[in-house]
Design a protein around this motif. Structure first.
Motif, PDB file in Angstrom:
ATOM      1  N   MET A  39       0.832  -1.213   0.000  1.00 11.55           N
ATOM      2  CA  MET A  39       0.000   0.000   0.000  1.00 11.55           C
ATOM      3  C   MET A  39       0.866   1.262   0.000  1.00 11.55           C
ATOM      4  N   TYR A  51      -4.238  12.378  -3.164  1.00  9.41           N
ATOM      5  CA  TYR A  51      -4.313  12.854  -1.776  1.00  9.41           C
ATOM      6  C   TYR A  51      -4.379  14.377  -1.631  1.00  9.41           C
ATOM      7  N   GLY A  75      -7.956   4.147   9.311  1.00 14.30           N
ATOM      8  CA  GLY A  75      -7.452   3.310   8.207  1.00 14.30           C
ATOM      9  C   GLY A  75      -6.585   4.144   7.289  1.00 14.30           C
ATOM     10  N   SER A  76      -5.757   4.982   7.876  1.00 21.68           N
ATOM     11  CA  SER A  76      -4.936   5.920   7.093  1.00 21.68           C
ATOM     12  C   SER A  76      -3.772   5.223   6.393  1.00 21.68           C
ATOM     13  N   GLY A  77      -3.378   4.054   6.897  1.00 21.68           N
ATOM     14  CA  GLY A  77      -2.302   3.289   6.257  1.00 21.68           C
ATOM     15  C   GLY A  77      -1.038   4.117   6.124  1.00 21.68           C
ATOM     16  N   ASP A  97      -4.971   2.984  12.625  1.00 20.53           N
ATOM     17  CA  ASP A  97      -5.004   1.890  11.648  1.00 20.53           C
ATOM     18  C   ASP A  97      -4.798   0.546  12.353  1.00 20.53           C
ATOM     19  N   ILE A  98      -5.426  -0.479  11.801  1.00 22.03           N
ATOM     20  CA  ILE A  98      -5.324  -1.814  12.389  1.00 22.03           C
ATOM     21  C   ILE A  98      -3.967  -2.456  12.088  1.00 22.03           C
ATOM     22  N   ASN A  99      -3.237  -1.866  11.156  1.00 20.91           N
ATOM     23  CA  ASN A  99      -1.939  -2.441  10.775  1.00 20.91           C
ATOM     24  C   ASN A  99      -0.796  -1.498  11.170  1.00 20.91           C
ATOM     25  N   PHE A 102       2.495   0.193   9.204  1.00 22.65           N
ATOM     26  CA  PHE A 102       2.575   1.450   8.456  1.00 22.65           C
ATOM     27  C   PHE A 102       3.288   2.556   9.246  1.00 22.65           C
ATOM     28  N   ALA A 124      -5.585   0.751  15.910  1.00 28.83           N
ATOM     29  CA  ALA A 124      -7.020   0.956  16.110  1.00 28.83           C
ATOM     30  C   ALA A 124      -7.818   0.047  15.201  1.00 28.83           C
ATOM     31  N   ASP A 125      -8.793  -0.635  15.783  1.00 31.15           N
ATOM     32  CA  ASP A 125      -9.753  -1.394  14.986  1.00 31.15           C
ATOM     33  C   ASP A 125     -11.027  -0.554  14.911  1.00 31.15           C
ATOM     34  N   ALA A 126     -11.490  -0.329  13.678  1.00 29.78           N
ATOM     35  CA  ALA A 126     -12.679   0.513  13.492  1.00 29.78           C
ATOM     36  C   ALA A 126     -13.865   0.035  14.330  1.00 29.78           C
ATOM     37  N   ARG A 142     -10.408   7.239   3.942  1.00 34.40           N
ATOM     38  CA  ARG A 142     -10.462   6.969   2.502  1.00 34.40           C
ATOM     39  C   ARG A 142     -10.003   5.538   2.194  1.00 34.40           C
ATOM     40  N   GLY A 143     -10.851   4.826   1.478  1.00 33.30           N
ATOM     41  CA  GLY A 143     -10.428   3.509   0.975  1.00 33.30           C
ATOM     42  C   GLY A 143     -10.280   2.454   2.051  1.00 33.30           C
ATOM     43  N   SER A 144     -10.983   2.632   3.154  1.00 31.96           N
ATOM     44  CA  SER A 144     -10.842   1.655   4.230  1.00 31.96           C
ATOM     45  C   SER A 144     -12.184   1.021   4.627  1.00 31.96           C
ATOM     46  N   TRP A 148     -14.156  -3.063   6.620  1.00 35.40           N
ATOM     47  CA  TRP A 148     -14.698  -3.259   7.965  1.00 35.40           C
ATOM     48  C   TRP A 148     -15.833  -4.275   7.901  1.00 35.40           C
TER      49      TRP A 148
END
Ligand SMILES: C[S@@+](CC[C@H](N)C(=O)[O-])C[C@H]1O[C@@H](n2cnc3c(N)ncnc32)[C@H](O)[C@@H]1O
Length: 241
Positions: A39, A51, A75-77, A97-99, A102, A124-126, A142-144, A148
């Motif tokens: 990503m 962006y 979910g900003s990645g 973001d859950i990951n 990044f 963070a998990d949405a 955006r794009g996340s 979910w």
């Protein structure tokens, strides 16, 4: 075995096994790391033009240029949208973001853009946001959201975290000012995987709002002139009274 041949074989073994790298790329990465690398690459290449105009639109639509306070990009990645928002606002922006793979690159990018003091990142998990009620002045994403699993729950979390009077702008795709030629090029690169029915997605978002009893919302389907055959995506803006 000849001495020089033995040396080359040893060097090859070290190259493949010892360093774990090939051509500078890790040989095997856990999926979270792999997704982050992929990503980040996409955000720097194909999606790069997306962006800045999106940040421009968000700042202008929600009057953020003079505002203080906290913004969350859920979910900003890679956090590219946040970097662009930092250039245009004084606000503090959180990459939620859950990951977390990044985050090191995100902090580096922020430092390189003189925005290190304006950002944080949090796992963070949405579906269960790590923020207290009434915390954020704006939440963007955006794009996340299509990742979910339980969107009603995730949107209820966003609503909970918004301050009274605050706004959320959640969606996928592009801003209305992205040039049509750029949008076409991006969609062509993405191929089939980004084909979805915008009407269905709009219905889904409206249903989520009605399930949550949120009345003050607007579905945004950007359609700049000349974009008739280009999918600019779908967004929802909702306000907490
Ligand atoms: C396609 S990327 C978009 C990244 C970024 N918003 C952008 O536009 O460049 C989707 C992002 O959503 C994040 N994500 C997926 N499921 C999530 C969840 N349940 N909670 C928080 N973030 C999530 C992923 O880790 C990833 O960073």
């Amino acid at each position: 075995m000849e001495k020089s041949l033995r040396f080359y074989m040893l060097a090859l073994i070290l190259l493949f096994c010892g360093t774990g790298c090939f051509n500078g790329e890790p040989l095997s990465l856990p999926s979270g790391e792999k997704n982050a690398v992929g990503m980040i690459r996409t955000s720097r290449k194909g999606l790069a033009p997306v962006y800045a105009p999106l940040a421009e639109q968000i700042v202008s639509d929600f009057d953020l240029s003079e505002k203080d306070g906290i913004g969350i990009d859920l979910g900003s990645g890679p956090g590219t949208l946040i970097i662009e928002l930092c250039k245009r606002t004084q606000m503090h922006w959180i990459n939620a973001d859950i990951n977390p793979n990044f985050f090191p690159n995100f902090y580096r990018q922020a430092e390189e853009n003189d925005a290190g003091h304006q950002v944080s990142a949090i796992f963070a998990d949405a579906h269960s946001l790590p923020f207290r009620d009434n915390y954020a002045d704006i939440i963007v994403s955006r794009g996340s959201y299509h990742f979910w699993e339980d969107r009603v729950l995730a949107f209820s979390e966003i609503y909970r975290v918004l301050k009274p009077g605050a706004v959320a702008y959640i969606g996928r795709g592009f801003s209305r000012d992205l040039p049509v030629e750029t949008a076409k090029k991006i969609r062509a690169q993405q191929g089939k995987k980004m084909k979805y029915n915008v009407d269905e997605k709009a219905n889904e978002l409206s249903n989520i709002m009605s399930k949550l009893g949120i009345k003050d919302y607007r579905i945004d389907r950007p359609k700049p002139p000349g974009s008739e055959n280009v999918n600019y995506g779908i967004w929802i803006e909702f306000h907490k009274p």
